[in-house]
Design an enzyme around this catalytic site. Structure first.
Site, PDB file in Angstrom:
ATOM      1  N   GLU A  29      24.449  24.864  59.227  1.00 45.19           N
ATOM      2  CA  GLU A  29      23.806  25.661  58.211  1.00 45.19           C
ATOM      3  C   GLU A  29      22.611  26.152  58.683  1.00 45.19           C
ATOM      4  O   GLU A  29      21.975  27.270  58.202  1.00 45.19           O
ATOM      5  CB  GLU A  29      23.298  24.588  57.121  1.00 45.19           C
ATOM      6  CG  GLU A  29      24.749  24.269  56.094  1.00 45.19           C
ATOM      7  CD  GLU A  29      25.608  23.430  56.885  1.00 45.19           C
ATOM      8  OE1 GLU A  29      25.364  22.730  57.791  1.00 45.19           O
ATOM      9  OE2 GLU A  29      26.701  23.133  56.620  1.00 45.19           O
ATOM     10  N   HIS A  67      27.171  16.044  46.777  1.00 42.62           N
ATOM     11  CA  HIS A  67      27.465  17.366  46.336  1.00 42.62           C
ATOM     12  C   HIS A  67      27.161  18.034  45.120  1.00 42.62           C
ATOM     13  O   HIS A  67      27.675  18.716  44.338  1.00 42.62           O
ATOM     14  CB  HIS A  67      29.253  17.390  46.198  1.00 42.62           C
ATOM     15  CG  HIS A  67      29.836  17.456  47.863  1.00 42.62           C
ATOM     16  ND1 HIS A  67      29.712  16.328  48.717  1.00 42.62           N
ATOM     17  CD2 HIS A  67      30.342  18.382  48.595  1.00 42.62           C
ATOM     18  CE1 HIS A  67      30.441  16.598  49.759  1.00 42.62           C
ATOM     19  NE2 HIS A  67      30.644  17.807  49.720  1.00 42.62           N
TER      20      HIS A  67
HETATM   21  C1  TPP Z   1      26.658  19.687  55.956  1.00 41.91           C
HETATM   22  C2  TPP Z   1      27.819  20.093  55.343  1.00 41.91           C
HETATM   23  N1  TPP Z   1      28.282  21.441  55.363  1.00 41.91           N
HETATM   24  C3  TPP Z   1      29.577  21.896  54.844  1.00 41.91           C
HETATM   25  C4  TPP Z   1      29.983  20.696  54.076  1.00 41.91           C
HETATM   26  C5  TPP Z   1      31.723  21.029  53.518  1.00 41.91           C
HETATM   27  N2  TPP Z   1      32.717  20.529  54.217  1.00 41.91           N
HETATM   28  C6  TPP Z   1      33.071  19.284  53.877  1.00 41.91           C
HETATM   29  S1  TPP Z   1      34.403  18.670  54.893  1.00 41.91           S
HETATM   30  C7  TPP Z   1      34.157  20.063  56.115  1.00 41.91           C
HETATM   31  C8  TPP Z   1      34.984  20.211  57.237  1.00 41.91           C
HETATM   32  C9  TPP Z   1      34.442  19.286  58.071  1.00 41.91           C
HETATM   33  O1  TPP Z   1      35.168  19.358  59.260  1.00 41.91           O
HETATM   34  P1  TPP Z   1      35.314  18.351  60.484  1.00 41.91           P
HETATM   35  O2  TPP Z   1      33.993  17.775  60.795  1.00 41.91           O
HETATM   36  O3  TPP Z   1      36.328  18.588  61.780  1.00 41.91           O
HETATM   37  O4  TPP Z   1      36.125  17.173  59.592  1.00 41.91           O
HETATM   38  P2  TPP Z   1      37.601  16.843  59.064  1.00 41.91           P
HETATM   39  O5  TPP Z   1      37.464  17.373  57.871  1.00 41.91           O
HETATM   40  O6  TPP Z   1      38.226  17.672  59.792  1.00 41.91           O
HETATM   41  O7  TPP Z   1      37.751  15.480  59.047  1.00 41.91           O
HETATM   42  C10 TPP Z   1      33.198  20.922  55.353  1.00 41.91           C
HETATM   43  C11 TPP Z   1      32.849  21.978  55.992  1.00 41.91           C
HETATM   44  C12 TPP Z   1      29.833  19.352  53.912  1.00 41.91           C
HETATM   45  N3  TPP Z   1      30.311  18.472  53.195  1.00 41.91           N
HETATM   46  N4  TPP Z   1      28.681  19.169  54.440  1.00 41.91           N
END
Ligand code: TPP
Ligand code: TPP
Ligand code: MG
Ligand code: MG
Lengths: 327, 322, 322, 327
Positions: free
Chosen positions: B58, B127
């Site tokens: 971000e 959220h």
């Molecule tokens: C700071 C932040 N940015 C974006 C999100 C939205 N978001 C939730 S899960 C996710 C993907 C996360 O990817 P990863 O770290 O690979 O974890 P996975 O879901 O694959 O277990 C995103 C972008 C969030 N929750 N927090």
């Protein structure tokens, strides 16, 4: 320093940039010690080779983003002494009409997109300038200067990775002057070369001698060419030295505490980029001593003119408080 | 006039502005697929350069938007949820929100930050926070929080054309709402309130989803003989103080409804302003209706109780009448 | 009683609490040398483990404090300047400021975040913003902004002993101020205001450096026959609403003075509260005196003009009297 | 899978953890599809080997910090089905009394310091738990689970560097399931192995097969021992696969859009950690088929009991809204 084949005009250009920075900063130091400048100032003395070498490799269209220790970057990119000095005095004639100050000088006309007081704060913005070049199919490159301390900020990581994934023309120039404030870089990270972090982003990471302006120029030029050719970002770590305080007036402020031992400080001070370049220019008979002296005199005089002009520049009108808010 | 969903209206605004101005582009996490359906379809139309997916970063993404803006582009930076923007707070507050001023007017950062604001979908505290109050505090950022598809579209288009940083807030809880949205192009100026219901007994001031709470309350109040005026501010910064003061001059009673934590909230700002500037017109104390003063709970039952309800608004109105 | 500087008082508070409780420690950038002299000398006394220098990594350092707190320690996290805390906003707002609630009371985050707040040293916008209003908005964080060495010491000690996250704000502009500070240990409870000047004509409410502006104004007003009461809130969250309402009940006039941007400020909160809860005691509209609504300029002349002055306060008081 | 010398009780323990996660998550998926659960849920199916292998290498005193995809971590650390399920229903009997929900389950009694909905948000906190262990001379270690996507957040960089400079007992376990939401990891970074980023912090970075719970256990155990011995942090990248959606209900939400091709998805689904472990356990005759089935039956039954209990658990009282605020 051995730099066979380095064009003479380039050497003179770089020498001039280094000297301009040095003389300006020396005067700023004096003014600050005399209590003539408000706020904080962070001098670039000892690190001139980095800004000078890098900016000599750029065109006027290329952009740079700078830090709290930003005077050298502005000057190397072609900034105007008068508007800089007036800004340091907080006067209406300053680059930012007195609203910015030492840590916030910008000159958008010469691609100097601004100094930023937040450590690491400039990196994302430099990525954006690179994004712009990519978006418009321009061959402009974006340079970001930042310190060893800034390399530990999250913004470093995110910025290098983002620039890498989008293959943006951004050159990240880490000025490793061995300290972030009073903390040695070796204590703030468990690695010897910040350049090694490039591995984590799949981009080249190069160590360069940050005291040797001509080497910096060569390394920067290669990175610039790579970026212009669509090769994406490069991380350059320039190993350099802060000759003096983190911020001027530090001695009084520290109340007798020290954080650099005599030997290290002496060694740092011995590695003087101006001296090195002066020796190189003299030994290689690039410019005769008289011309070198004349140049110095000219620069010194224009620093003095800038001081005089800054003193004469009016304080900002109170009405200016409400200007420059909305575009 | 066709009735469209909020999501469709936002999508139209984005597409129209991207068609109109090649310097407008969208950047953020998963904007191509569209975490919020409002960015869907843009990738198919505008391609790689103008709809840019980024890593989850971000701070860098917000800053990249700023850097692109000061070098001549008009980015729309999608940071997804309001709270994710906390990670980019430095870039927004310190840089976008001061750059023009700090550099003495040398530059302008014409960009839009877009996030979902507030609670309502049982997503838990991380959220579900409202962030508008923070950015209202910042002198050089505009803030928009629309309550209808019509307003959303017209204001987003204005935000994209604005030469200043604008925070455009959308609300998951409005996702399904429909309103009439003309086929012809229109813009809604930033800073102009809209009287969503005219009335003479009390002024209720709100924005975003809280407008619907206020309207629901007004409906109930009407059947009890109380004629409430509901002002939808739409823009929170700058906000249409004139419209509010004018209404209070007429009604003499003021209730601020704001879906956010109470202290230093938008409701506090509106209430303070009315108390300061319309004191002599006031027949009763100003009233604030906000979230309860606790983090946002997950349980739908608790979440509902934590948010301002129509009953809360009615109670506040009644306090101004007693 | 010995007269001590603000810096000395803070230093004493830190040292005393670290001596008293081995789980208290200090962590931050250059806390050993002390960017602010208030952390000086602690390293010599407490050593490596209890005075921890970190890399420049606000987000991780703030989070590390939280992690240490929920595993039983009592960290004092020094983030230097208020704006640097923007980089740690997520950890403070999303994590420290909600963890106990979000996890149903299973844990507590007993830690202190410490930063310099506000302007006054011509440091430019990036080093000169007030941040208290943001954290006042958050339901589960306490906020302290003292105006004197005595208050600073007593409140910092309470903050360190508090079982909740506390944001302790100090002010460079108070650095040199002295007041009597007893040799014996004392604590000042969080949430209790202090009447710094009793008066009967108007209530002036402030905190931190603004208290001195208010007192200067009160002095001038006194010579004009206006007897102002100056309430120093000291704690901003929770804040001593009772003390303010009591004073307004007496004076019927209210002026809020706050060194921060106007919109959604602490001043807005105080003014809204007074207008809501003491409306019938008010003889005149509430008044707010804050920064001008622009980023903080560098020039000392402009910076001074941007901050609330005693003249601004006097003018506001006069508006309540006319 | 070849794991000679792996003690039988360890294998059974790990198998049980994997199975417990699987059966729990399958039921959560069903409940969500039936519209019985509020909010969002992110399932751990396909990734069970990571939590199970790592947590089997920990003691009850060791702590973990988790993510939005956190159910598996809670279960692997020894969490209670009933209190978990009630939390997912938002009920008063849940771990967080219904205030946390799927993305915010914690069990401080078993060292599960909480799931965090902010991507990357847990890493700094895990550093703090490690700091605590170091500060108190405890031999507790702190584990942080996070995704490939999180490895691009600034918090990753700052956390690893901070843990490294203070030599803290923190194990960073990156669950590289190849996607962050709908974005492939290979698009979000220009490197093949996130483990390589360890170079930038001067700490070991290891790639492990995240589908093989026993390998994860071995790698984690070595890192744990290193951390306990004062050797500082380790970064472990577990290459794994998300079997299904980013969040449940995604199909409807995506409106026909796809982001994984059939082959990749099929390949990911074929690499089933439970199946692999089941084969291993069977082939090596660690437990007879009847016992395996009995175990499965037991676990399935206790998931059902948890669902029943969650349904019966009361909604939180409105008064609870104001509880758990101040300590
Ligand atoms: C700071 C932040 N940015 C974006 C999100 C939205 N978001 C939730 S899960 C996710 C993907 C996360 O990817 P990863 O770290 O690979 O974890 P996975 O879901 O694959 O277990 C995103 C972008 C969030 N929750 N927090
Ligand atoms: C985000 C942030 N944190 C801390 C500071 C305070 N600060 C100003 S300069 C500095 C040191 C920066 O070190 P480095 O990046 O190496 O740059 P140098 O001063 O050596 O040029 C610090 C910590 C700041 N300005 N911004
Ligand atoms: Mg440095
Ligand atoms: Mg992933």
């Amino acid at each position: 320093m051995h730099h066979q084949g380095m064009p003479v005009d380039v050497v003179i250009d770089i020498y001039t940039r280094v000297l301009r920075i040095r003389r300006f900063e020396e005067e700023v130091g004096r003014l600050f010690r005399q209590g003539q400048l408000p706020g904080f100032v962070h001098l670039y003395i000892g690190e001139e080779a980095v800004a000078a070498g890098v900016c000599a490799a750029l065109t006027d269209e290329d952009t740079i983003v700078s830090t709290h220790r930003g005077h050298g970057h502005v000057i190397a990119k072609g900034g105007d002494f008068k508007r800089m000095m007036a800004e340091l005095f907080g006067k209406a004639g300053g680059y930012c009409k007195g609203k910015g100050g030492s840590m916030h000088i910008a000159d958008f006309d010469i691609g100097m997109l601004g100094a930023i007081g937040i450590v690491g704060g400039g990196m994302p913005i430099a990525v954006g300038a690179g994004l712009s070049a990519w978006y418009t199919d321009s061959d402009r490159v974006s340079v970001c200067f930042f310190g060893d301390g800034a390399a530990n900020e999250g913004s470093f990581h995110e910025s290098l990775n983002l620039a890498s994934t989008l293959t943006l023309p951004v050159i990240f120039v880490c000025e490793n002057n061995q300290y972030g404030e009073f903390t040695p870089a070796r204590q703030a990270m468990n690695i010897s070369d910040i350049a090694d972090r490039a591995v984590g982003y799949g981009i080249p990471g190069l160590v360069a001698d940050g005291v040797d302006a001509l080497e910096i120029y060569r390394v920067a030029l290669a990175a610039v060419e790579r970026a212009r050719a669509g090769g994406g970002p490069t991380l350059i770590e320039a190993k350099t030295h802060r000759r003096g305080s983190h911020a001027e007036g530090e001695e009084a402020f520290l109340g007798g505490q020290t954080y650099r031992d005599e030997t290290e400080l002496a060694a740092a001070q011995a590695k003087d980029p101006l001296l090195l370049l002066h020796t190189y220019v003299s030994e290689n008979e690039i410019l005769p001593a008289e011309l070198l002296e004349a140049l110095d005199g000219e620069i010194t005089a224009s620093v003095q003119e800038a001081v005089a002009a800054a003193r004469e520049s009016p304080e900002p009108e109170i009405a200016a408080l409400y200007e420059d808010l909305w575009a | 006039m066709p009735r469209k969903t909020y999501v469709a209206a936002i999508q139209e605004a984005l597409a129209e502005e991207m068609r109109r101005d090649p310097s407008v582009f969208l950047i953020g996490e998963d904007v191509r697929i569209g975490v919020f359906p409002s960015t869907r379809g843009l990738y198919a139309e505008f391609g790689d350069k103008r709809v840019i997916d980024t890593p989850i970063s971000e701070l860098a993404v917000a800053g990249a938007g700023i850097g692109a803006a000061i070098t001549g582009l008009r980015p729309i930076v999608d940071l997804m949820f309001g709270t994710f923007l906390y990670l980019a707070f430095d870039q927004i507050a310190n840089q976008a929100g001061a750059m023009r001023y700090m550099y003495g007017g040398q530059t302008k950062a014409s960009l839009v930050f877009m996030v979902q604001n507030g609670a309502g979908s049982s997503a838990g505290h991380h959220h579900s926070q409202a962030v508008h109050q923070f950015f209202m505090n910042m002198p050089q950022i505009k803030v928009i929080l629309p309550s209808s598809p019509y307003d959303g579209k017209g204001l987003l288009k204005s935000a994209i054309r604005d030469d200043n940083p604008v925070l455009f807030l959308h609300s998951l809880s409005l996702g399904g709402k429909r309103s009439e949205v003309p086929t012809e192009e229109y813009l809604i100026p930033i800073g102009l309130a809209d009287v969503k219901r005219a009335g003479s007994d009390v002024t209720i001031c709100a924005a975003g989803p809280a407008v619907h709470t206020a309207l629901a309350a007004a409906k109930t109040l009407a059947s009890a003989g109380v004629d409430a005026e509901v002002i939808d501010l739409r823009s929170l910064s700058p906000w249409d103080k004139g419209a509010v003061l004018e209404s209070v001059a007429k009604t003499g009673r003021f209730v601020a409804v704001d879906e956010s934590f109470p202290t230093c909230s938008a409701a506090s700002e509106w209430a303070a302003t009315v108390a300061e500037e319309a004191f002599h017109q006031l027949k009763a104390p100003v009233q604030r209706v906000t979230n309860k003063d606790v983090p946002m709970p997950f349980s739908p039952v608790l979440e509902k109780a934590a948010l301002p309800s129509a009953d809360d608004v009615i109670a506040a109105v009644q306090r101004t009448l007693s």
